[in-house]
Write a protein that holds these residues in place. Structure first.
Motif, PDB file in Angstrom:
ATOM      1  N   LEU A 140      41.240  44.088  32.330  1.00  0.00           N
ATOM      2  CA  LEU A 140      40.962  42.832  31.502  1.00  0.00           C
ATOM      3  C   LEU A 140      41.107  41.777  32.693  1.00  0.00           C
ATOM      4  CD1 LEU A 140      42.820  43.656  28.073  1.00  0.00           C
ATOM      5  CD2 LEU A 140      40.319  42.983  28.369  1.00  0.00           C
ATOM      6  N   PRO A 141      42.201  41.577  33.380  1.00  0.00           N
ATOM      7  CA  PRO A 141      42.023  40.095  34.291  1.00  0.00           C
ATOM      8  C   PRO A 141      40.941  40.237  35.152  1.00  0.00           C
ATOM      9  CG  PRO A 141      44.385  41.259  34.204  1.00  0.00           C
ATOM     10  CD  PRO A 141      43.376  42.181  33.502  1.00  0.00           C
ATOM     11  N   PHE A 142      40.830  41.254  35.661  1.00  0.00           N
ATOM     12  CA  PHE A 142      39.622  41.307  36.933  1.00  0.00           C
ATOM     13  C   PHE A 142      38.295  40.940  36.310  1.00  0.00           C
ATOM     14  CE2 PHE A 142      36.504  43.861  39.259  1.00  0.00           C
ATOM     15  CZ  PHE A 142      37.029  43.428  40.587  1.00  0.00           C
ATOM     16  N   GLY A 143      38.095  41.373  34.867  1.00  0.00           N
ATOM     17  CA  GLY A 143      36.696  41.154  34.176  1.00  0.00           C
ATOM     18  C   GLY A 143      36.648  39.757  33.766  1.00  0.00           C
ATOM     19  N   PHE A 144      37.875  39.103  33.425  1.00  0.00           N
ATOM     20  CA  PHE A 144      38.054  37.715  33.026  1.00  0.00           C
ATOM     21  C   PHE A 144      37.664  36.842  34.145  1.00  0.00           C
ATOM     22  CE2 PHE A 144      40.175  33.814  32.217  1.00  0.00           C
ATOM     23  CZ  PHE A 144      40.305  33.819  30.850  1.00  0.00           C
ATOM     24  N   VAL A 145      38.276  37.302  35.480  1.00  0.00           N
ATOM     25  CA  VAL A 145      38.025  36.084  36.583  1.00  0.00           C
ATOM     26  C   VAL A 145      36.641  36.400  37.209  1.00  0.00           C
ATOM     27  CG1 VAL A 145      39.059  35.778  38.830  1.00  0.00           C
ATOM     28  CG2 VAL A 145      40.515  36.193  37.126  1.00  0.00           C
ATOM     29  N   LEU A 146      35.952  37.636  37.023  1.00  0.00           N
ATOM     30  CA  LEU A 146      34.841  37.692  37.260  1.00  0.00           C
ATOM     31  C   LEU A 146      33.831  37.036  36.500  1.00  0.00           C
ATOM     32  CD1 LEU A 146      34.153  41.604  37.635  1.00  0.00           C
ATOM     33  CD2 LEU A 146      33.523  39.846  39.385  1.00  0.00           C
TER      34      LEU A 146
ATOM     35  N   PRO B  38      25.591  34.820  28.609  1.00  0.00           N
ATOM     36  CA  PRO B  38      26.892  35.472  28.277  1.00  0.00           C
ATOM     37  C   PRO B  38      26.945  36.896  28.128  1.00  0.00           C
ATOM     38  CG  PRO B  38      26.376  33.984  26.352  1.00  0.00           C
ATOM     39  CD  PRO B  38      25.303  33.821  27.286  1.00  0.00           C
ATOM     40  N   SER B  39      25.679  37.565  27.845  1.00  0.00           N
ATOM     41  CA  SER B  39      25.674  38.977  27.779  1.00  0.00           C
ATOM     42  C   SER B  39      25.396  39.621  29.024  1.00  0.00           C
ATOM     43  CB  SER B  39      24.304  39.475  26.829  1.00  0.00           C
ATOM     44  OG  SER B  39      23.277  38.831  27.307  1.00  0.00           O
ATOM     45  N   ARG B  40      25.040  38.794  29.854  1.00  0.00           N
ATOM     46  CA  ARG B  40      24.724  39.330  31.406  1.00  0.00           C
ATOM     47  C   ARG B  40      25.983  39.214  31.976  1.00  0.00           C
ATOM     48  NH1 ARG B  40      20.618  36.008  34.792  1.00  0.00           N
ATOM     49  NH2 ARG B  40      19.027  37.183  33.168  1.00  0.00           N
ATOM     50  N   ALA B  41      27.093  38.084  32.004  1.00  0.00           N
ATOM     51  CA  ALA B  41      28.379  38.143  32.304  1.00  0.00           C
ATOM     52  C   ALA B  41      29.067  39.505  31.864  1.00  0.00           C
ATOM     53  CB  ALA B  41      28.904  36.876  31.909  1.00  0.00           C
ATOM     54  N   ILE B  42      29.188  39.841  30.740  1.00  0.00           N
ATOM     55  CA  ILE B  42      29.630  41.048  30.209  1.00  0.00           C
ATOM     56  C   ILE B  42      29.098  42.350  30.864  1.00  0.00           C
ATOM     57  CG2 ILE B  42      30.105  42.476  28.133  1.00  0.00           C
ATOM     58  CD1 ILE B  42      30.311  39.770  26.395  1.00  0.00           C
ATOM     59  N   LEU B  43      27.700  42.370  30.872  1.00  0.00           N
ATOM     60  CA  LEU B  43      27.196  43.354  31.590  1.00  0.00           C
ATOM     61  C   LEU B  43      27.457  43.551  33.169  1.00  0.00           C
ATOM     62  CD1 LEU B  43      25.277  45.968  31.440  1.00  0.00           C
ATOM     63  CD2 LEU B  43      23.346  44.238  31.974  1.00  0.00           C
TER      64      LEU B  43
ATOM     65  N   GLY C 274      37.073  45.842  32.332  1.00  0.00           N
ATOM     66  CA  GLY C 274      36.377  44.608  32.798  1.00  0.00           C
ATOM     67  C   GLY C 274      35.567  43.857  32.086  1.00  0.00           C
ATOM     68  N   GLY C 275      34.591  44.691  31.066  1.00  0.00           N
ATOM     69  CA  GLY C 275      33.950  44.000  30.180  1.00  0.00           C
ATOM     70  C   GLY C 275      34.542  43.111  29.151  1.00  0.00           C
ATOM     71  N   LEU C 276      35.601  43.876  28.760  1.00  0.00           N
ATOM     72  CA  LEU C 276      36.225  43.182  27.564  1.00  0.00           C
ATOM     73  C   LEU C 276      37.124  41.849  28.023  1.00  0.00           C
ATOM     74  CD1 LEU C 276      38.130  46.198  25.794  1.00  0.00           C
ATOM     75  CD2 LEU C 276      36.340  44.660  24.816  1.00  0.00           C
ATOM     76  N   GLY C 277      37.465  41.913  29.364  1.00  0.00           N
ATOM     77  CA  GLY C 277      38.108  40.722  30.002  1.00  0.00           C
ATOM     78  C   GLY C 277      37.011  39.683  30.090  1.00  0.00           C
ATOM     79  N   ALA C 278      35.444  40.019  30.396  1.00  0.00           N
ATOM     80  CA  ALA C 278      34.632  39.041  30.526  1.00  0.00           C
ATOM     81  C   ALA C 278      34.292  38.347  28.961  1.00  0.00           C
ATOM     82  CB  ALA C 278      33.237  39.724  31.133  1.00  0.00           C
ATOM     83  N   ALA C 279      34.300  39.333  28.158  1.00  0.00           N
ATOM     84  CA  ALA C 279      34.243  38.833  26.660  1.00  0.00           C
ATOM     85  C   ALA C 279      35.106  37.984  26.096  1.00  0.00           C
ATOM     86  CB  ALA C 279      34.088  39.939  25.637  1.00  0.00           C
ATOM     87  N   VAL C 280      36.636  38.132  26.460  1.00  0.00           N
ATOM     88  CA  VAL C 280      37.603  37.403  26.316  1.00  0.00           C
ATOM     89  C   VAL C 280      37.337  35.975  26.881  1.00  0.00           C
ATOM     90  CG1 VAL C 280      40.054  37.135  26.596  1.00  0.00           C
ATOM     91  CG2 VAL C 280      39.433  39.350  25.690  1.00  0.00           C
TER      92      VAL C 280
END
Length: 128
Positions: A59-65, A74-79, A116-122
């Motif tokens: 989660l933190p990894f995806g958040f920072v990414l 935003p959908s591209r960031a999650i992908l 990672g995807g959930l971290g980006a979504a958060v």
């Protein structure tokens, strides 16, 4: 700063991403006793606690990414976070093939990518 603006990742952001990546490697590769495997062992049965921990770990990894990606996509960031987290996890799992104390699991790749995807979504939810 407008919603469509994009700022490149700062030195602090890169350092934070590197920090989370190193923490993940420490967690997944310790005690670092690499050896050529006598046989390849792949774990196919997921356990609920393992699944949850793998999601939470990334989660933190995806958040920072997600911090480094344009807000207008935003959908591209999650992908992208899903893909980078999944590829990082694949590298970790391949490394674990050479750690006799560890096991390799395709479920780990899936759940780490999901984390990672959930971290980006958060991040995107908070940024709104």
């Amino acid at each position: 700063m407008g919603e469509d603006s994009h700022q490149p990742m700062t030195a602090f952001g890169r350092a934070l991403l590197l920090f989370f990546g190193l923490v993940i490697l420490l967690i997944t590769w310790a005690p670092f006793r690499f050896a050529w495997p006598g046989e390849v062992s792949i774990f196919w049965q997921p356990e609920l606690m393992d699944v949850l921990l793998n999601v939470v770990m990334f989660l933190p990894f995806g958040f920072v990414l997600s911090l480094s990606m344009p807000a207008k996509h935003p959908s591209r960031a999650i992908l992208v976070a899903l893909m980078i987290s999944g590829l990082a996890s694949l590298g970790i799992e391949l490394g674990q093939l050479f750690l006799p104390e560890r096991y390799t699991s395709p479920w780990d790749v899936l759940t780490n990518g999901l984390g990672g995807g959930l971290g980006a979504a958060v991040h995107l939810l908070i940024a709104r």
